[in-house]
Design a protein around this motif. Structure first.
Motif, PDB file in Angstrom:
ATOM      1  N   UNK A 160       0.816  -1.213   0.000  1.00 63.76           N
ATOM      2  CA  UNK A 160       0.000   0.000   0.000  1.00 63.76           C
ATOM      3  C   UNK A 160       0.850   1.265   0.000  1.00 63.76           C
ATOM      4  N   UNK A 161       2.138   1.130   0.279  1.00 66.44           N
ATOM      5  CA  UNK A 161       3.068   2.268   0.262  1.00 66.44           C
ATOM      6  C   UNK A 161       4.065   2.071  -0.870  1.00 66.44           C
ATOM      7  N   UNK A 162       4.097   3.029  -1.785  1.00 61.06           N
ATOM      8  CA  UNK A 162       4.926   2.863  -2.977  1.00 61.06           C
ATOM      9  C   UNK A 162       6.409   2.760  -2.661  1.00 61.06           C
ATOM     10  N   UNK A 163       6.863   3.435  -1.609  1.00 63.51           N
ATOM     11  CA  UNK A 163       8.297   3.406  -1.303  1.00 63.51           C
ATOM     12  C   UNK A 163       8.789   1.997  -0.983  1.00 63.51           C
ATOM     13  N   UNK A 164       7.867   1.098  -0.618  1.00 61.46           N
ATOM     14  CA  UNK A 164       8.271  -0.278  -0.332  1.00 61.46           C
ATOM     15  C   UNK A 164       8.673  -1.040  -1.595  1.00 61.46           C
ATOM     16  N   UNK A 165       8.311  -0.512  -2.765  1.00 65.50           N
ATOM     17  CA  UNK A 165       8.780  -1.141  -4.005  1.00 65.50           C
ATOM     18  C   UNK A 165      10.297  -1.017  -4.136  1.00 65.50           C
ATOM     19  N   UNK A 166      10.873   0.025  -3.536  1.00 67.98           N
ATOM     20  CA  UNK A 166      12.330   0.150  -3.538  1.00 67.98           C
ATOM     21  C   UNK A 166      12.955  -0.917  -2.636  1.00 67.98           C
ATOM     22  N   UNK A 167      12.251  -1.268  -1.560  1.00 70.43           N
ATOM     23  CA  UNK A 167      12.714  -2.352  -0.688  1.00 70.43           C
ATOM     24  C   UNK A 167      12.622  -3.679  -1.436  1.00 70.43           C
ATOM     25  N   UNK A 168      11.535  -3.869  -2.180  1.00 70.99           N
ATOM     26  CA  UNK A 168      11.380  -5.081  -2.995  1.00 70.99           C
ATOM     27  C   UNK A 168      12.530  -5.191  -3.993  1.00 70.99           C
ATOM     28  N   UNK A 169      12.899  -4.068  -4.591  1.00 74.17           N
ATOM     29  CA  UNK A 169      14.006  -4.065  -5.549  1.00 74.17           C
ATOM     30  C   UNK A 169      15.287  -4.580  -4.901  1.00 74.17           C
ATOM     31  N   UNK A 170      15.543  -4.124  -3.672  1.00 77.15           N
ATOM     32  CA  UNK A 170      16.749  -4.563  -2.964  1.00 77.15           C
ATOM     33  C   UNK A 170      16.637  -6.013  -2.503  1.00 77.15           C
TER      34      UNK A 170
END
Length: 218
Positions: A160-170
């Motif tokens: 639900x928070x877009x910034x977590x897609x950067x965590x997914x990337x890592x």
């Protein structure tokens, strides 16, 4: 929804196409690809029976769902090529790492539905892991369609928070590279102890795969 278009047809785009067709989500001829390399489109047409767009306008005319499968640095250039007034009502999926949905929403205008996704390289063997973020305004029907697309080649997680897609990337985006290195190190140790390389790699990979399965079920 008619037609599924791919702007960019590299390894990840091909992995998505393979999974989608294997799951029979859409007939091959309704998958439309557009790549800067004309020979790449012809190759995918030959291998999978998909259609090749004559240009951006042709792809937008034939498709209601469009995947931006280009490198992050190429996104803005591609968005500038979108024909005026053609984005309304369509569903756009971006797999460009690090590019926020606001970039697409700003360029595509009102009425465009945008989803940001981060799949990983094991999608190429049907065992991918994809993080999803739905921008505001994506309908329930379109969300269900997106889930079907990405579930066709692996696991899906929604955030639900877009910034977590950067965590997914890592995590899952970069994670396979660490697993490859670990498997290689295990195999190297076995080879130094006298085992053949092929057998060492096979056993090391199977060990990691089995350990991962144990984590999932215990």
């Amino acid at each position: 929804m008619k037609g599924l278009g791919f702007i960019g047809a590299g390894n990840m785009g091909e992995a998505m196409i393979r999974g989608i067709l294997a799951a029979k989500l859409i007939p091959p001829r309704e998958v439309v690809v557009l790549d800067v390399r004309p020979e790449r489109g012809k190759e995918l047409g030959k291998n999978f029976g998909v259609s090749v767009a004559r240009g951006m306008a042709d792809l937008f005319r034939k498709c209601d769902t469009i995947v931006f499968a280009v490198k992050p640095q190429g996104v803005r250039d591609v968005l500038r090529q979108v024909p005026a007034g053609t984005a309304k009502g369509k569903l756009f999926l971006s797999i460009a790492a690090g590019v926020p949905t606001r970039v697409f929403l700003s360029a595509l205008g009102e009425g465009a539905s945008v989803v940001r996704a981060m799949p990983n390289t094991p999608a190429q063997v049907g065992m991918g892991c994809t993080g999803l973020f739905f921008a505001r305004g994506v309908s329930r029907e379109k969300k269900a369609w997106v889930r079907k697309i990405f579930s066709s080649f692996g696991e899906v997680g929604e955030f639900s928070r877009e910034e977590l897609l950067d965590v997914v990337t890592a995590l899952s985006g970069s994670g396979p590279a660490y697993a490859f290195l670990f498997i290689e190190a295990m195999a190297d140790g076995a080879v130094r102890a006298g085992m053949g390389r092929e057998e060492a790699v096979r056993l090391a990979a199977a060990t990691v795969e089995g350990a991962a399965r144990m984590v999932r079920v215990t």
